[in-house]
Write a protein that holds these residues in place. Sequence first.
Motif, PDB file in Angstrom:
ATOM      1  N   UNK A  72      45.070  25.324  -4.882  1.00  0.00           N
ATOM      2  CA  UNK A  72      44.125  24.318  -5.372  1.00  0.00           C
ATOM      3  C   UNK A  72      43.900  23.162  -4.397  1.00  0.00           C
ATOM      4  N   UNK A  73      44.866  22.888  -3.543  1.00  0.00           N
ATOM      5  CA  UNK A  73      44.675  21.791  -2.587  1.00  0.00           C
ATOM      6  C   UNK A  73      43.567  22.108  -1.590  1.00  0.00           C
ATOM      7  N   UNK A  74      43.308  23.372  -1.346  1.00  0.00           N
ATOM      8  CA  UNK A  74      42.211  23.732  -0.436  1.00  0.00           C
ATOM      9  C   UNK A  74      40.858  23.392  -1.044  1.00  0.00           C
ATOM     10  N   UNK A  75      40.756  23.478  -2.365  1.00  0.00           N
ATOM     11  CA  UNK A  75      39.512  23.089  -3.030  1.00  0.00           C
ATOM     12  C   UNK A  75      39.305  21.592  -2.877  1.00  0.00           C
ATOM     13  N   UNK A  76      40.363  20.812  -3.078  1.00  0.00           N
ATOM     14  CA  UNK A  76      40.275  19.364  -2.906  1.00  0.00           C
ATOM     15  C   UNK A  76      39.879  19.031  -1.472  1.00  0.00           C
ATOM     16  N   UNK A  77      40.470  19.719  -0.500  1.00  0.00           N
ATOM     17  CA  UNK A  77      40.118  19.490   0.909  1.00  0.00           C
ATOM     18  C   UNK A  77      38.634  19.759   1.153  1.00  0.00           C
ATOM     19  N   UNK A  78      38.116  20.844   0.584  1.00  0.00           N
ATOM     20  CA  UNK A  78      36.696  21.166   0.740  1.00  0.00           C
ATOM     21  C   UNK A  78      35.800  20.121   0.108  1.00  0.00           C
ATOM     22  N   UNK A  79      36.182  19.636  -1.058  1.00  0.00           N
ATOM     23  CA  UNK A  79      35.408  18.601  -1.743  1.00  0.00           C
ATOM     24  C   UNK A  79      35.398  17.326  -0.899  1.00  0.00           C
ATOM     25  N   UNK A  80      36.559  16.952  -0.391  1.00  0.00           N
ATOM     26  CA  UNK A  80      36.656  15.743   0.428  1.00  0.00           C
ATOM     27  C   UNK A  80      35.777  15.856   1.673  1.00  0.00           C
ATOM     28  N   UNK A  81      35.804  17.005   2.315  1.00  0.00           N
ATOM     29  CA  UNK A  81      34.986  17.218   3.513  1.00  0.00           C
ATOM     30  C   UNK A  81      33.505  17.109   3.195  1.00  0.00           C
ATOM     31  N   UNK A  82      33.078  17.761   2.122  1.00  0.00           N
ATOM     32  CA  UNK A  82      31.662  17.708   1.733  1.00  0.00           C
ATOM     33  C   UNK A  82      31.199  16.311   1.387  1.00  0.00           C
ATOM     34  N   UNK A  83      32.033  15.593   0.675  1.00  0.00           N
ATOM     35  CA  UNK A  83      31.675  14.230   0.285  1.00  0.00           C
ATOM     36  C   UNK A  83      31.668  13.311   1.505  1.00  0.00           C
ATOM     37  N   UNK A  84      32.590  13.544   2.416  1.00  0.00           N
ATOM     38  CA  UNK A  84      32.590  12.774   3.671  1.00  0.00           C
ATOM     39  C   UNK A  84      31.291  12.970   4.433  1.00  0.00           C
ATOM     40  N   UNK A  85      30.783  14.185   4.420  1.00  0.00           N
ATOM     41  CA  UNK A  85      29.509  14.485   5.073  1.00  0.00           C
ATOM     42  C   UNK A  85      28.372  13.706   4.415  1.00  0.00           C
ATOM     43  N   UNK A  86      28.350  13.682   3.083  1.00  0.00           N
ATOM     44  CA  UNK A  86      27.321  12.906   2.368  1.00  0.00           C
ATOM     45  C   UNK A  86      27.435  11.417   2.680  1.00  0.00           C
ATOM     46  N   UNK A  87      28.662  10.913   2.657  1.00  0.00           N
ATOM     47  CA  UNK A  87      28.883   9.501   2.948  1.00  0.00           C
ATOM     48  C   UNK A  87      28.441   9.139   4.351  1.00  0.00           C
ATOM     49  N   UNK A  88      28.753  10.007   5.308  1.00  0.00           N
ATOM     50  CA  UNK A  88      28.351   9.751   6.698  1.00  0.00           C
ATOM     51  C   UNK A  88      26.832   9.726   6.826  1.00  0.00           C
ATOM     52  N   UNK A  89      26.160  10.551   6.025  1.00  0.00           N
ATOM     53  CA  UNK A  89      24.702  10.580   6.057  1.00  0.00           C
ATOM     54  C   UNK A  89      24.068   9.293   5.563  1.00  0.00           C
ATOM     55  N   UNK A  90      24.806   8.493   4.828  1.00  0.00           N
ATOM     56  CA  UNK A  90      24.249   7.238   4.310  1.00  0.00           C
ATOM     57  C   UNK A  90      24.418   6.079   5.292  1.00  0.00           C
ATOM     58  N   UNK A  91      25.145   6.321   6.377  1.00  0.00           N
ATOM     59  CA  UNK A  91      25.389   5.273   7.368  1.00  0.00           C
ATOM     60  C   UNK A  91      24.323   5.366   8.462  1.00  0.00           C
ATOM     61  N   UNK A  92      23.665   4.251   8.717  1.00  0.00           N
ATOM     62  CA  UNK A  92      22.543   4.214   9.644  1.00  0.00           C
ATOM     63  C   UNK A  92      22.810   3.151  10.707  1.00  0.00           C
ATOM     64  N   UNK A  93      22.539   3.506  11.959  1.00  0.00           N
ATOM     65  CA  UNK A  93      22.605   2.514  13.029  1.00  0.00           C
ATOM     66  C   UNK A  93      21.171   2.143  13.378  1.00  0.00           C
ATOM     67  N   UNK A  94      20.884   0.864  13.297  1.00  0.00           N
ATOM     68  CA  UNK A  94      19.522   0.404  13.532  1.00  0.00           C
ATOM     69  C   UNK A  94      19.554  -0.937  14.247  1.00  0.00           C
ATOM     70  N   UNK A  95      18.903  -1.010  15.373  1.00  0.00           N
ATOM     71  CA  UNK A  95      18.780  -2.276  16.091  1.00  0.00           C
ATOM     72  C   UNK A  95      20.110  -2.924  16.418  1.00  0.00           C
ATOM     73  N   UNK A  96      21.094  -2.156  16.782  1.00  0.00           N
ATOM     74  CA  UNK A  96      22.386  -2.716  17.157  1.00  0.00           C
ATOM     75  C   UNK A  96      23.311  -3.022  15.992  1.00  0.00           C
ATOM     76  N   UNK A  97      22.852  -2.813  14.755  1.00  0.00           N
ATOM     77  CA  UNK A  97      23.719  -3.047  13.602  1.00  0.00           C
ATOM     78  C   UNK A  97      23.915  -1.736  12.842  1.00  0.00           C
ATOM     79  N   UNK A  98      25.020  -1.673  12.143  1.00  0.00           N
ATOM     80  CA  UNK A  98      25.333  -0.491  11.348  1.00  0.00           C
ATOM     81  C   UNK A  98      25.202  -0.867   9.875  1.00  0.00           C
ATOM     82  N   UNK A  99      24.480  -0.039   9.133  1.00  0.00           N
ATOM     83  CA  UNK A  99      24.263  -0.301   7.709  1.00  0.00           C
ATOM     84  C   UNK A  99      24.679   0.919   6.892  1.00  0.00           C
TER      85      UNK A  99
END
Length: 151
Positions: A72-99
């Motif tokens: 079952x820990x492998x399922x948790x690892x997969x969920x964490x990885x997928x959610x990390x990918x979504x979270x990273x997609x919400x981070x934007x670098x624009x004009x020298x600042x990170x949002x």
Amino acid sequence: MENEVPLLDMVIRLLAAAVLGAMIGIERELRKRPAGLRTHMLVSLGAATFLLVGYEILFATATGDPSAQIDPTRIVEGVITGIGFLGAGSIIQSGGSVQGITTGAAIWIAGAVGVACGVGNFVLAGLVTAISLVIVVGLGFLEHGVIHDDD
């Protein structure tokens, strides 16, 4: 060992994940961030669902062929990885600042809340949600109202 998660328990776990995810997402929504209420609800609900599916697989393999086992820990690892990918997609670098870093972190926390609900640990899920709200609302107010007031 019980052979499956009862239907009522599944419903409660999934609804708890959606409601607690909404509590985190509403703050992002009110601040007009790209990932708001629905995103956080879906992330939390999805994480809980993956855990419940993992339980079903675990129960099915436990009663059948003993050589067919699941970690079952492998399922948790997969969920964490997928959610990390979504979270990273919400981070934007624009004009020298990170949002979007706080939104990315909130998405990650919504996933953790969903995992906690999926395993039926509602106390942990509620505590994480409450502490998260104190951080994003309370410290956000402090950060924007007091610390950056001189800018």
